[in-house]
Write a protein that holds these residues in place. Structure first.
Motif, PDB file in Angstrom:
ATOM      1  N   SER A  41       0.859  -1.178   0.000  1.00  0.00           N
ATOM      2  CA  SER A  41       0.000   0.000   0.000  1.00  0.00           C
ATOM      3  C   SER A  41       0.896   1.230   0.000  1.00  0.00           C
ATOM      4  O   SER A  41       1.605   1.504   0.971  1.00  0.00           O
ATOM      5  CB  SER A  41      -0.916   0.006   1.233  1.00  0.00           C
ATOM      6  OG  SER A  41      -1.693   1.176   1.294  1.00  0.00           O
ATOM      7  N   SER A  42       0.893   1.983  -1.103  1.00  0.00           N
ATOM      8  CA  SER A  42       1.874   3.046  -1.327  1.00  0.00           C
ATOM      9  C   SER A  42       1.511   4.337  -0.609  1.00  0.00           C
ATOM     10  O   SER A  42       0.330   4.643  -0.419  1.00  0.00           O
ATOM     11  CB  SER A  42       1.993   3.339  -2.826  1.00  0.00           C
ATOM     12  OG  SER A  42       2.316   2.185  -3.566  1.00  0.00           O
ATOM     13  N   PHE A  43       2.554   5.115  -0.236  1.00  0.00           N
ATOM     14  CA  PHE A  43       2.343   6.488   0.162  1.00  0.00           C
ATOM     15  C   PHE A  43       1.865   7.272  -1.059  1.00  0.00           C
ATOM     16  O   PHE A  43       2.004   6.822  -2.203  1.00  0.00           O
ATOM     17  CB  PHE A  43       3.636   7.106   0.696  1.00  0.00           C
ATOM     18  CG  PHE A  43       4.207   6.398   1.904  1.00  0.00           C
ATOM     19  CD1 PHE A  43       3.383   5.675   2.757  1.00  0.00           C
ATOM     20  CD2 PHE A  43       5.561   6.460   2.182  1.00  0.00           C
ATOM     21  CE1 PHE A  43       3.902   5.025   3.870  1.00  0.00           C
ATOM     22  CE2 PHE A  43       6.093   5.810   3.289  1.00  0.00           C
ATOM     23  CZ  PHE A  43       5.262   5.086   4.128  1.00  0.00           C
ATOM     24  N   SER A  44       1.338   8.478  -0.842  1.00  0.00           N
ATOM     25  CA  SER A  44       0.695   9.231  -1.918  1.00  0.00           C
ATOM     26  C   SER A  44       1.639   9.587  -3.059  1.00  0.00           C
ATOM     27  O   SER A  44       1.205   9.793  -4.197  1.00  0.00           O
ATOM     28  CB  SER A  44       0.055  10.506  -1.349  1.00  0.00           C
ATOM     29  OG  SER A  44       1.044  11.350  -0.781  1.00  0.00           O
ATOM     30  N   THR A  45       2.922   9.685  -2.774  1.00  0.00           N
ATOM     31  CA  THR A  45       3.900  10.062  -3.806  1.00  0.00           C
ATOM     32  C   THR A  45       4.132   8.951  -4.816  1.00  0.00           C
ATOM     33  O   THR A  45       4.600   9.198  -5.922  1.00  0.00           O
ATOM     34  CB  THR A  45       5.246  10.433  -3.140  1.00  0.00           C
ATOM     35  OG1 THR A  45       5.007  11.431  -2.156  1.00  0.00           O
ATOM     36  CG2 THR A  45       6.247  10.956  -4.155  1.00  0.00           C
TER      37      THR A  45
ATOM     38  N   ILE B  77       3.080  15.835  -8.799  1.00  0.00           N
ATOM     39  CA  ILE B  77       3.098  14.486  -8.236  1.00  0.00           C
ATOM     40  C   ILE B  77       1.859  14.308  -7.376  1.00  0.00           C
ATOM     41  O   ILE B  77       1.593  15.116  -6.480  1.00  0.00           O
ATOM     42  CB  ILE B  77       4.353  14.247  -7.382  1.00  0.00           C
ATOM     43  CG1 ILE B  77       5.613  14.427  -8.231  1.00  0.00           C
ATOM     44  CG2 ILE B  77       4.329  12.854  -6.751  1.00  0.00           C
ATOM     45  CD1 ILE B  77       6.892  14.414  -7.422  1.00  0.00           C
ATOM     46  N   GLY B  78       1.085  13.261  -7.647  1.00  0.00           N
ATOM     47  CA  GLY B  78      -0.095  12.966  -6.847  1.00  0.00           C
ATOM     48  C   GLY B  78      -1.148  14.041  -6.978  1.00  0.00           C
ATOM     49  O   GLY B  78      -1.251  14.752  -7.989  1.00  0.00           O
ATOM     50  N   ASP B  79      -1.943  14.214  -5.951  1.00  0.00           N
ATOM     51  CA  ASP B  79      -3.044  15.191  -5.954  1.00  0.00           C
ATOM     52  C   ASP B  79      -2.594  16.462  -5.273  1.00  0.00           C
ATOM     53  O   ASP B  79      -2.783  16.655  -4.066  1.00  0.00           O
ATOM     54  CB  ASP B  79      -4.263  14.605  -5.230  1.00  0.00           C
ATOM     55  CG  ASP B  79      -4.776  13.347  -5.909  1.00  0.00           C
ATOM     56  OD1 ASP B  79      -4.737  13.293  -7.149  1.00  0.00           O
ATOM     57  OD2 ASP B  79      -5.207  12.419  -5.179  1.00  0.00           O
ATOM     58  N   VAL B  80      -1.928  17.341  -6.020  1.00  0.00           N
ATOM     59  CA  VAL B  80      -1.430  18.598  -5.459  1.00  0.00           C
ATOM     60  C   VAL B  80      -2.344  19.746  -5.865  1.00  0.00           C
ATOM     61  O   VAL B  80      -3.134  19.628  -6.775  1.00  0.00           O
ATOM     62  CB  VAL B  80       0.009  18.870  -5.914  1.00  0.00           C
ATOM     63  CG1 VAL B  80       0.935  17.784  -5.430  1.00  0.00           C
ATOM     64  CG2 VAL B  80       0.101  18.975  -7.437  1.00  0.00           C
TER      65      VAL B  80
END
Length: 431
Positions: A74-78, A428-431
């Motif tokens: 389960s990944s971190f958001s990055t 990167i991700g939801d910024v």
């Protein structure tokens, strides 16, 4: 998934509006093999749907950027991907961060937030309207600013003239802004003055024009790993100031002295006590390819003392510490068996574990990038539109927010139009 990106300034005869590029996920790449600090056997299981699932045992199997829950990462958001090794890039509105007409090239940029409310970029700027092939003669460190991390960044002053290259900026525990870089502000080669349109005349050749490059030639004067022993002193080239606007002081090496060089330095300066971890590029004794070396200093002024070499092979490293669990991470591109974007991780910043392609035992079948190079002109319709692969996407630099989370990726990019290059940005991700 498609990542929509916008380049300011048209680069095609078939369009007269800003050019949009789309970076497409390459679905033909095989899933990665997992590596752990321990010798752990991992399996890749094919499900009935044809998708693939990777079993994990510890967080090391999740690249230390995720947790292993019921044998799944389960990944971190990055991050994303089956073992959390793919940078979770989002959609961007302006990939050409270094905003200027196509009359001069730049090669990557490092960005930091200033207390003046602006984002400050320090980029390698090829002066005299030249392209990337002129980097050893014409590259200077340029300061740029923007109100947003996506840019466009507006050029300001040259912080240090040619030859100065590959800047990476960090804020230290005592409030200084420090730019680590290569070059001392004096030219290695005569300045090229005959350039036009951001490209260099063909007679000025460079090892940087082709990719992949040879792994057998000790090019660019990169020092050999055998020159470094534990306890040796290294001296990175640095510029520093108490303001991102300068004025800047320099400690650039002149090529003499008792300490050793640090090629393409990467640094972590986030320790409260001022300690700095420095990554230098050296030439491996094993196969004469690029390898990462670790040095440590009690503060940014030094002295930087060699801790030892790592099993991470490649170049253009960027290191940071994950806010989620305090682990350390490195973004780089491998040089064996092919040039490809990849990662490494560490629990302490000193002992590193390479991902698949940063490991010399990897074969070509193991390659799996952390992000790719496939680019599609998304603003152009019809048969004139072409998908192409960027010749190079390198000089990986991240913008880290106040919470310690990476929010944007900056790169030096070439398109195959001779040696023209520019500095790109992607969220990167939801910024």
């Amino acid at each position: 998934m498609h990542f929509v990106l916008c380049l300011s300034g048209c680069m095609s005869a078939h369009c007269n509006v800003p050019l949009f590029f789309r970076i497409k996920e390459n679905t033909s790449i095989n899933p990665p093999k997992l590596y752990s600090v321990r010798t752990i056997i991992t399996t890749i299981v094919h499900t009935n749907s044809g998708s693939e699932r990777t079993d994990c045992v510890t967080s090391h199997d999740c690249s230390l950027v995720g947790t292993c829950v019921t044998r799944k990462c389960s990944s971190f958001s990055t991050w994303t991907g089956q073992n959390c090794s793919i940078l979770n890039l989002g959609e961007g509105q302006n990939i050409k961060a270094f905003d200027r007409p196509k009359n001069q090239s730049s090669w990557g940029g490092s960005v930091i937030w200033g207390d003046d409310g602006l984002y400050h970029m320090y980029a390698a700027d090829m002066t005299k309207h030249c392209g990337l092939n002129s980097w050893q003669s014409n590259s200077a460190i340029r300061h740029l600013v923007s109100e947003t991390p996506e840019g466009p960044f507006t050029p300001r002053e040259i912080v240090q003239g040619a030859f100065s290259h590959n800047p990476t900026v960090h804020k230290t525990a005592d409030g200084h802004f420090v730019i680590f870089h290569i070059g001392a502000g004096s030219t290695k080669k005569p300045i090229v003055n005959s350039c036009t349109n951001g490209t260099t005349p063909s007679q000025y050749s460079s090892v940087h024009v082709k990719s992949p490059i040879s792994h057998t030639d000790n090019i660019l004067d990169v020092p050999s790993a055998k020159m470094y022993s534990r306890g040796d002193k290294v001296s990175p080239n640095m510029l520093w100031s108490t303001s991102p606007n300068g004025p800047w002081q320099s400690s650039a090496r002149t090529g003499s002295g008792e300490s050793l060089d640090c090629n393409n330095p990467a640094a972590y300066t986030g320790f409260e006590n001022g300690t700095v971890i420095l990554i230098c590029k050296v030439m491996s004794e094993r196969q004469n390819i690029r390898q990462m070396l670790v040095a440590v200093a009690p503060n940014w002024r030094g002295p930087y003392i060699v801790h030892g070499s790592t099993p991470v092979f490649g170049e253009d490293a960027f290191i940071w510490r994950a806010a989620e669990d305090g682990s350390f991470h490195m973004l780089l591109h491998s040089m064996h068996p092919t040039k490809i974007c990849t990662t490494a991780w560490s629990t302490d910043g000193l002992s590193w574990t390479p991902a698949f392609v940063a490991d010399l035992n990897t074969t070509i079948d193991d390659t799996y990038p952390s992000f790719n190079h496939s680019v599609l002109d998304a603003n152009c319709m019809g048969p004139t539109c072409q998908q192409f692969t960027a010749v190079r996407r390198e000089r990986h630099q991240l913008l880290i927010n106040s919470k310690g989370i990476p929010t944007h990726l900056y790169n030096g990019v070439t398109t195959g139009d001779r040696d023209f290059s520019f500095t790109s940005v992607q969220p990167i991700g939801d910024v």
